[in-house]
Scaffold this motif. Structure first.
Motif, PDB file in Angstrom:
ATOM      1  N   LYS A 218      56.323 -18.736 -18.266  1.00  0.00           N
ATOM      2  CA  LYS A 218      55.386 -18.767 -17.156  1.00  0.00           C
ATOM      3  C   LYS A 218      55.205 -20.145 -16.547  1.00  0.00           C
ATOM      4  CE  LYS A 218      51.062 -17.963 -19.862  1.00  0.00           C
ATOM      5  NZ  LYS A 218      51.514 -18.454 -21.104  1.00  0.00           N
ATOM      6  N   SER A 244      60.045 -14.443 -20.853  1.00  0.00           N
ATOM      7  CA  SER A 244      58.925 -14.258 -21.780  1.00  0.00           C
ATOM      8  C   SER A 244      57.970 -13.282 -21.083  1.00  0.00           C
ATOM      9  CB  SER A 244      58.223 -15.587 -22.010  1.00  0.00           C
ATOM     10  OG  SER A 244      57.484 -15.918 -20.845  1.00  0.00           O
ATOM     11  N   ARG A 279      57.211 -21.718 -24.478  1.00  0.00           N
ATOM     12  CA  ARG A 279      57.009 -22.448 -25.730  1.00  0.00           C
ATOM     13  C   ARG A 279      57.536 -21.651 -26.925  1.00  0.00           C
ATOM     14  NH1 ARG A 279      50.703 -23.732 -24.889  1.00  0.00           N
ATOM     15  NH2 ARG A 279      50.906 -21.862 -23.596  1.00  0.00           N
ATOM     16  N   ASP A 302      60.451 -28.923 -19.875  1.00  0.00           N
ATOM     17  CA  ASP A 302      58.991 -28.837 -19.928  1.00  0.00           C
ATOM     18  C   ASP A 302      58.396 -30.104 -19.337  1.00  0.00           C
ATOM     19  OD1 ASP A 302      57.125 -26.711 -21.782  1.00  0.00           O
ATOM     20  OD2 ASP A 302      56.126 -28.504 -20.996  1.00  0.00           O
ATOM     21  N   ASP A 321      59.568 -31.524 -13.964  1.00  0.00           N
ATOM     22  CA  ASP A 321      59.128 -30.312 -13.285  1.00  0.00           C
ATOM     23  C   ASP A 321      60.303 -29.327 -13.217  1.00  0.00           C
ATOM     24  OD1 ASP A 321      57.324 -28.764 -11.389  1.00  0.00           O
ATOM     25  OD2 ASP A 321      59.124 -29.057 -10.177  1.00  0.00           O
TER      26      ASP A 321
HETATM   27  P1  ADP Z   1      55.241 -18.319 -21.881  1.00  0.00           P
HETATM   28  O1  ADP Z   1      53.954 -17.649 -22.222  1.00  0.00           O
HETATM   29  O2  ADP Z   1      55.932 -17.715 -20.716  1.00  0.00           O
HETATM   30  O3  ADP Z   1      56.136 -18.499 -23.068  1.00  0.00           O
HETATM   31  P2  ADP Z   1      53.924 -20.825 -22.027  1.00  0.00           P
HETATM   32  O4  ADP Z   1      52.615 -20.788 -21.324  1.00  0.00           O
HETATM   33  O5  ADP Z   1      53.925 -20.689 -23.496  1.00  0.00           O
HETATM   34  O6  ADP Z   1      54.890 -19.773 -21.345  1.00  0.00           O
HETATM   35  O7  ADP Z   1      54.657 -22.172 -21.694  1.00  0.00           O
HETATM   36  C1  ADP Z   1      54.686 -22.697 -20.415  1.00  0.00           C
HETATM   37  C2  ADP Z   1      55.248 -24.087 -20.538  1.00  0.00           C
HETATM   38  O8  ADP Z   1      55.573 -24.526 -19.227  1.00  0.00           O
HETATM   39  C3  ADP Z   1      54.265 -25.097 -21.119  1.00  0.00           C
HETATM   40  O9  ADP Z   1      54.846 -25.745 -22.213  1.00  0.00           O
HETATM   41  C4  ADP Z   1      53.986 -26.045 -19.952  1.00  0.00           C
HETATM   42  O10 ADP Z   1      53.838 -27.376 -20.394  1.00  0.00           O
HETATM   43  C5  ADP Z   1      55.218 -25.892 -19.102  1.00  0.00           C
HETATM   44  N1  ADP Z   1      55.025 -26.166 -17.681  1.00  0.00           N
HETATM   45  C6  ADP Z   1      53.986 -25.829 -16.894  1.00  0.00           C
HETATM   46  N2  ADP Z   1      54.176 -26.222 -15.640  1.00  0.00           N
HETATM   47  C7  ADP Z   1      55.376 -26.818 -15.600  1.00  0.00           C
HETATM   48  C8  ADP Z   1      56.153 -27.444 -14.578  1.00  0.00           C
HETATM   49  N3  ADP Z   1      55.726 -27.525 -13.326  1.00  0.00           N
HETATM   50  N4  ADP Z   1      57.354 -27.961 -14.920  1.00  0.00           N
HETATM   51  C9  ADP Z   1      57.782 -27.909 -16.202  1.00  0.00           C
HETATM   52  N5  ADP Z   1      57.117 -27.336 -17.193  1.00  0.00           N
HETATM   53  C10 ADP Z   1      55.929 -26.795 -16.912  1.00  0.00           C
END
Ligand code: ADP
Ligand code: MG
Length: 572
Positions: A218, A244, A279, A302, A321
């Protein structure tokens, strides 16, 4: 006591409202009372929409869902003591989910601190563990700085919750308008990309892999150009991928190289995982055997540096990003793409087709009481013909909903998320409906919840009815948590129900549909596939309030047999 304003003076409530307006806040969800009623009134006077909820937790869930959907700061406004404490579950949910939200809480007057003031509670300390930042302005002229920093902190880097504590005495005190700073609106979220040599190493690692797998999370939905660039990357690279739960829809589930239906096999056999905004936590089984290869390589994107090497070694950490990093990487990739005619792709597709057939068999078994898959059958048909934003919550209801409700667009699906929170459904649906009304009028909101999940915030039907928002909720009602009792089972219990009712049971075939009617919406109870299909068609014709379709399903319907158990314990 209303302050008597002299010429050129502002009161605290107005200072807060003006600063929120300056920062582009469009929505405030809350439950008002002393000392923040005036803040609620002032935000409306500044043209900020105020949505009064029935519980602070829902207000906070709604605010963060709106923050995620709009990529803007959204506020949750609560009263002191119990009000803030109710909201903390929501704040924790936002931080764990990496969603932005700003909570503003009234607190007792500073000169009464420690003396047993009304609803006195150590609010900053309580909010701290759930927030990226907590702060408390002590003068009116400091308020704009606190609000501006709160907005930056909630949105920048990894998004999360922030809390601003407003002592009651500040709300009604006054200050010269000239002394209240006007701050520029927080500008675009800053972005960065990894150094070029690291991106090149990542591409070499991808080229070397025999069995690569992309996992889209996400975070890719949050990144501004995330969805576009993930789609671009997958098109160019031809890599097999899956999402995910929170990453569903960033790329369409109907995409030709989606291997979602071969999830277990794909995770278990991949020699390289390209992890994009997800994650390695419980949702991805910590990235560890037996669900993953012990020596699988990991290329990860990330924005949060300490997320790398979490639970497994990251082979190539791409700190940046998602949208911008993938854009740069696809440039470096030139014309390379993965060989889609190899064994790995074939193996994945065969497995995906086999699993799809198992699901289709259950989905087409329409005998009553319905199993989950069959109950989802008409819902899936409806979704395929309409642009729908889905809220999905429950245990089996959510697990099976993930398979049965395809996602085709980014940020069109909200579920219990990383924190596995039950009770988010109606709050998310409230926010989603308002979002669609204001920003995406063709999109319909469908909330599919288990009966237990619905119960946590069912009272918000009244909120949804009050604001005339069209939300259709389907309750997959199995009369319990994981499973329940039939009305006959309940009648046959002879003795003290607190000792006799199975702990998982709720009321058999409870009439949540009648509750919806009582609260200003519509409702119906259904038991068959054609009845559900018909009810959906009718419900979505209604444009001014909620409908609950109470779908009574089998009390012991189960998921398709799993190799590994995930959410549920294997013996229940
Ligand atoms: P999921 O539930 O889909 O596995 P998570 O919420 O566990 O996703 O993980 C989302 C990850 O994306 C987090 O580690 C967060 O730091 C990272 N993240 C959020 N925004 C950005 C961005 N703009 N660029 C890179 N990483 C990002
Ligand atoms: Mg249930």
């Amino acid at each position: 006591d209303q302050p008597t304003l002299k010429q050129g003076e502002m009161d605290g409530a107005t200072v807060i409202a003006r600063a929120l307006k300056e920062q582009g806040v469009e929505y405030v969800f809350g439950v008002v009372g002393f000392p923040i009623i005036e803040v609620g009134m002032a935000v409306q006077q500044h043209g900020i929409k105020y949505i009064g909820c029935r519980n602070e937790q829902t207000a906070c869930y709604a605010a963060q869902a709106m923050g995620y959907l709009t990529r803007r700061p959204v506020v949750c406004l609560v009263v002191s003591g119990p009000g803030l404490l109710h909201a903390i579950g929501g704040l924790a949910n936002a931080t764990v989910n990496c969603w932005p939200v700003i909570c503003i809480g009234g607190s007792s007057d500073v000169d009464q601190e420690g003396r047993g003031a009304f609803q006195e509670w150590p609010q900053l300390e309580s909010a701290r563990s759930a927030c990226k930042l907590v702060s408390r302005p002590t003068t009116l002229s400091a308020i704009p700085f606190h609000i501006e920093k709160a907005v930056r902190t909630a949105l920048y880097g990894r998004p999360g919750a922030v809390y601003i504590d407003i002592p009651g005495n500040l709300v009604l005190s006054t200050e010269d308008e000239a002394k209240i700073p006007k701050l520029p609106k927080v500008s675009m979220i800053p972005v960065c990309i990894p150094p070029e040599n690291i991106m090149k190493t990542a591409i070499d690692t991808i080229k070397d892999a025999k069995k690569p797998l992309v996992i889209v999370g996400k975070g890719a939905g949050w990144s501004e150009r995330g969805p576009t660039m993930v789609q671009h990357f997958l098109t160019k690279s031809k890599l097999p991928w899956l999402a995910s739960p929170g990453g569903k829809g960033i790329v369409s589930d109907n995409h030709e190289r989606s291997v979602a239906s071969a999830r277990s096999l794909a995770l278990r056999e991949a020699d390289l995982i390209i992890l994009i905004g997800a994650r390695f936590n419980w949702i991805l089984h910590f990235g560890l055997p037996p669900r993953f290869q012990k020596d699988a390589k990991v290329v990860q994107i990330d924005i949060q540096p300490e997320e790398f090497h979490q639970n497994v070694q990251t082979t190539v950490p791409l700190m940046g990003d998602i949208g911008e990093t993938l854009y740069a990487m696809t440039e470096h990739m030139k014309n390379w793409h993965y060989n889609v005619h190899g064994d790995w792709m074939k193996q994945l597709m065969e497995n995906a087709n086999k699993n799809k057939q198992v699901v289709e068999k259950m989905a087409s078994d329409h005998k009553t009481p319905l199993n989950y898959y069959a109950a989802y059958h008409p819902i899936r048909d409806f979704i395929s013909k309409n642009d729908v934003l889905i809220v999905n919550e429950g245990a089996n209801t959510m697990d099976i909903g993930r398979t049965m409700m395809p996602s085709n667009l980014p940020r069109r699906r909200l579920d219990a998320g990383t924190f596995g929170t039950m009770g988010v459904g109606q709050g998310y649906a409230l926010a989603a409906a308002l979002y669609c009304r204001d920003h995406s009028p063709k999109t319909k909101v469908l909330c599919v919840q288990g009966d237990s999940a619905f119960g946590f915030s069912g009272m918000e039907l009244e909120t949804i009815a009050r604001y005339k928002l069209p939300v259709v909720t389907v309750i997959l009602n199995n009369s319990g948590i994981y499973r329940g009792m039939t009305p006959e089972d309940m009648k046959s219990v002879d003795g003290d129900p607190t000792l006799m009712y199975p702990v998982l049971s709720l009321s058999a075939e409870c009439r949540y549909d009648q509750m919806a009617k009582a609260l200003g919406g519509d409702g119906c109870m259904v038991r068959t596939v054609p009845e559900i299909a018909d009810a959906l068609e009718k419900a979505f014709k209604k444009t001014d309030g909620p409908t609950v379709i109470n779908a009574i399903i089998s009390t012991d319907s189960e998921r398709k047999a799993q190799t590994f158990h995930w959410l549920t314990r294997s013996n229940i």
